[in-house]
Design an enzyme around this catalytic site. Structure first.
Site, mmCIF file in Angstrom:
data_model
loop_
_atom_site.group_PDB
_atom_site.id
_atom_site.type_symbol
_atom_site.label_atom_id
_atom_site.label_comp_id
_atom_site.label_asym_id
_atom_site.label_seq_id
_atom_site.Cartn_x
_atom_site.Cartn_y
_atom_site.Cartn_z
ATOM 1 N N SER A 127 59.354 47.450 -14.746
ATOM 2 C CA SER A 127 59.697 48.620 -15.800
ATOM 3 C C SER A 127 60.224 49.664 -15.440
ATOM 4 O O SER A 127 60.197 50.312 -14.152
ATOM 5 C CB SER A 127 58.180 48.708 -16.185
ATOM 6 O OG SER A 127 58.096 49.895 -17.320
ATOM 7 N N LYS A 181 53.054 42.960 -16.976
ATOM 8 C CA LYS A 181 54.134 43.790 -17.583
ATOM 9 C C LYS A 181 53.838 43.635 -19.451
ATOM 10 O O LYS A 181 54.266 44.473 -19.856
ATOM 11 C CB LYS A 181 55.150 43.011 -17.230
ATOM 12 C CG LYS A 181 56.678 43.577 -17.847
ATOM 13 C CD LYS A 181 56.639 45.051 -17.789
ATOM 14 C CE LYS A 181 58.306 45.578 -18.082
ATOM 15 N NZ LYS A 181 58.688 45.152 -19.276
ATOM 16 N N HIS A 184 51.558 46.089 -20.511
ATOM 17 C CA HIS A 184 52.266 47.634 -20.222
ATOM 18 C C HIS A 184 53.060 47.687 -21.453
ATOM 19 O O HIS A 184 52.760 48.838 -21.874
ATOM 20 C CB HIS A 184 53.089 47.501 -18.860
ATOM 21 C CG HIS A 184 54.305 48.405 -18.801
ATOM 22 N ND1 HIS A 184 55.411 48.609 -19.631
ATOM 23 C CD2 HIS A 184 54.414 49.554 -17.984
ATOM 24 C CE1 HIS A 184 55.937 49.648 -19.359
ATOM 25 N NE2 HIS A 184 55.512 50.389 -18.238
ATOM 26 N N ASN A 185 53.721 46.794 -21.863
ATOM 27 C CA ASN A 185 54.817 46.884 -22.989
ATOM 28 C C ASN A 185 53.816 47.021 -24.470
ATOM 29 O O ASN A 185 54.112 47.939 -25.185
ATOM 30 C CB ASN A 185 55.655 45.728 -23.090
ATOM 31 C CG ASN A 185 56.800 45.838 -22.299
ATOM 32 O OD1 ASN A 185 56.826 46.414 -21.127
ATOM 33 N ND2 ASN A 185 57.740 45.158 -22.421
ATOM 34 N N GLU A 188 52.656 50.457 -24.366
ATOM 35 C CA GLU A 188 53.810 51.463 -24.654
ATOM 36 C C GLU A 188 54.393 51.343 -26.206
ATOM 37 O O GLU A 188 54.545 52.411 -26.819
ATOM 38 C CB GLU A 188 55.041 50.767 -23.872
ATOM 39 C CG GLU A 188 56.380 51.451 -24.345
ATOM 40 C CD GLU A 188 57.550 50.613 -23.430
ATOM 41 O OE1 GLU A 188 58.394 50.213 -24.211
ATOM 42 O OE2 GLU A 188 57.401 50.210 -22.199
#
Length: 466
Positions: A127, A181, A184-185, A188
């Site tokens: 990231s 990940k 995380h997105n 986001e």
């Protein structure tokens, strides 16, 4: 012989290659299309310890044993195809690293497949975008510790650094790196949607210009809302179009794209039975944005009659600051709950505090709030969704009045606030001892004999309702 190979010279691949070379490691690079390699050689390789290759066999032979190959190519079928190309060229104990936004179940499948062939595999979440890849990303490697040990020195050296150390840690077993990940997105997506809702209220309720909103965002970035997304947002607000001189943001079509990681996060929450409504609706916010023509048609058919009540500019801006803090905390909380449950179900053995620590630098969702979240997690490792902490509840209680006023003001002025509303309803649901699910269960028993439990005695019951 080079320390590591980068296969794929798109924006992320070439910047990671330069980053690793700048840290003192020898790098070999290869791209399936020769023109990308030629461009990289012409523009970027001068003075770097990087060797470029135009055939995959020479590329593989250039690497020290055990070979370490970092795939920076499009996720999905291209990764499977490239793995098949590499297998005959590799020896037992060699390592393939997938640095793409790969679906975590695909990573599990590939690990099992390559393990049978004596090859190691790491799924590494990367990231930070173009700048992070070059200057230091947040890295989320998952797989076997044996595989991680082969590249730990390279990954930690190339990652971003904060006062807490390198923004890279061994995340966990199997596909833990790609799961984290993905999550995380998903967070986001939620943070971006919540910021766009606040922006929408400021432009449509307070009638602020892009420059005025930029001033507010910049001030917020100096305080508790400090984050990478807030920093780029106030810069976006001030960018003028070269042709018209107007704020560029006002000229961008309101259709937001997506690559799939937000949808996977929503699917994972449903698969694991963990409520993450704010992350889920953020995906739908992008989906609905895509129906521009339909929205335009309906906007001309429905008369909006916004409230004519007087709203204090300063008071609403203060409430918006608090509501954004509230929403962001809730989205992190939902994400952490999902991560903890996935770790339990899939055996990832994720250290939540370590993940939050590596999100403090290099990545898109880095924010000052992470310090608070790390403190809460470290106080009680079994606090699966953070809400069991008095520190967390106090943070939310202090901002709850602002959250209610913001959502009511948005409704009074026909401004959609998907994430804010679901964050508020999520907390209302989580602090409610008696939800109306008793009626839902009675209905299920009525039409499908699904049975129910009672609050006054033990057992499973079914009623003949008619």
């Amino acid at each position: 012989m080079k320390d590591i190979g980068i296969l794929g010279l798109g924006v992320m691949g070439r910047n990671l290659a330069l980053n690793i070379a700048h840290r003192g490691f020898g790098v070999s690079v290869y791209n399936y299309t020769p023109n990308e390699t030629e461009e990289f050689v012409a523009k970027h390789m001068q003075g770097e310890d990087i060797s470029a290759f135009y055939d995959v066999e020479s590329f593989v032979r250039s690497l020290k044993s055990p070979r370490k190959i970092f795939l920076m190519i499009m996720a999905g079928k291209p990764v499977d195809n490239m793995i098949e190309v590499l297998i005959p060229l590799l020896d037992r104990g060699d390592l393939i690293i997938d640095g793409g936004n790969t679906y975590y179940f695909d990573t599990d499948r590939r690990m099992r497949y390559l393990e049978d062939k004596g090859l190691l595999y790491l799924g590494v979440g990367v990231s930070g975008g173009e700048s992070g890849a070059l200057n230091g990303p947040s890295l989320m490697p998952g797989g076997s510790r044996e595989a991680y040990a082969l590249v730990e020195d390279i990954l930690t050296a190339m990652s971003a650094r904060t006062e807490a150390g390198p923004c890279c840690t061994y995340v966990g077993n199997g596909s833990a790196g790609h799961f984290v990940k993905m999550l995380h997105n998903g967070i986001e997506y939620g943070m971006m949607q919540s910021m766009s809702e606040v922006y929408d209220i400021m432009r449509n309720v307070l009638k602020l210009s892009a420059d005025e909103i930029g001033d507010v965002f910049e001030k917020w970035n100096e305080g508790d809302l400090n984050s990478y997304l807030m920093e780029i947002s106030y810069r976006i607000m001030r960018k003028k179009d070269d042709e018209t001189g107007k704020p560029l943001v006002d000229l961008i079509l309101d259709k937001a794209g997506q690559k799939g990681t937000g949808k996977w996060t929503a699917e994972a929450s449903l698969d694991l039975g963990v409520p993450a409504p704010s992350l889920y609706v953020a995906v739908y916010g992008r989906v609905m944005s895509f129906f521009k023509d339909e929205r335009q048609r309906l906007s001309e058919l429905v008369k909006k009659e916004p409230s004519d009540s007087v709203i204090s500019r300063d008071a609403l801006i203060s409430d918006l600051e608090n509501s954004l803090l509230f929403s962001n905390f809730v989205m992190y909380s939902q994400g952490i709950w999902l991560m903890n449950e996935a770790s339990r179900v899939y055996g990832f053995e994720i250290d939540t505090a370590e993940v939050l620590k590596i999100w403090k630098g290099g990545c898109i969702i880095r924010a000052r709030m992470l310090d608070l979240l790390i403190d809460i997690v470290r106080e009680d490792r079994d606090n699966f969704n953070l809400l069991g902490s008095e520190k967390a509840l106090s943070f939310l209680r202090d901002r709850l009045p602002s959250m209610r006023r913001v959502t009511m003001a948005a409704r009074d002025h026909y401004v959609p606030t998907l994430v804010h509303n679901t964050a508020l309803d999520y907390i209302f649901s989580m602090i409610e001892a008696d939800l109306p699910a008793n009626l839902t269960q009675a209905q299920r028993d009525f039409f499908g004999a699904h049975t129910y439990s009672r609050i006054d005695k033990e057992g499973i019951f079914h009623t003949k309702w008619e």
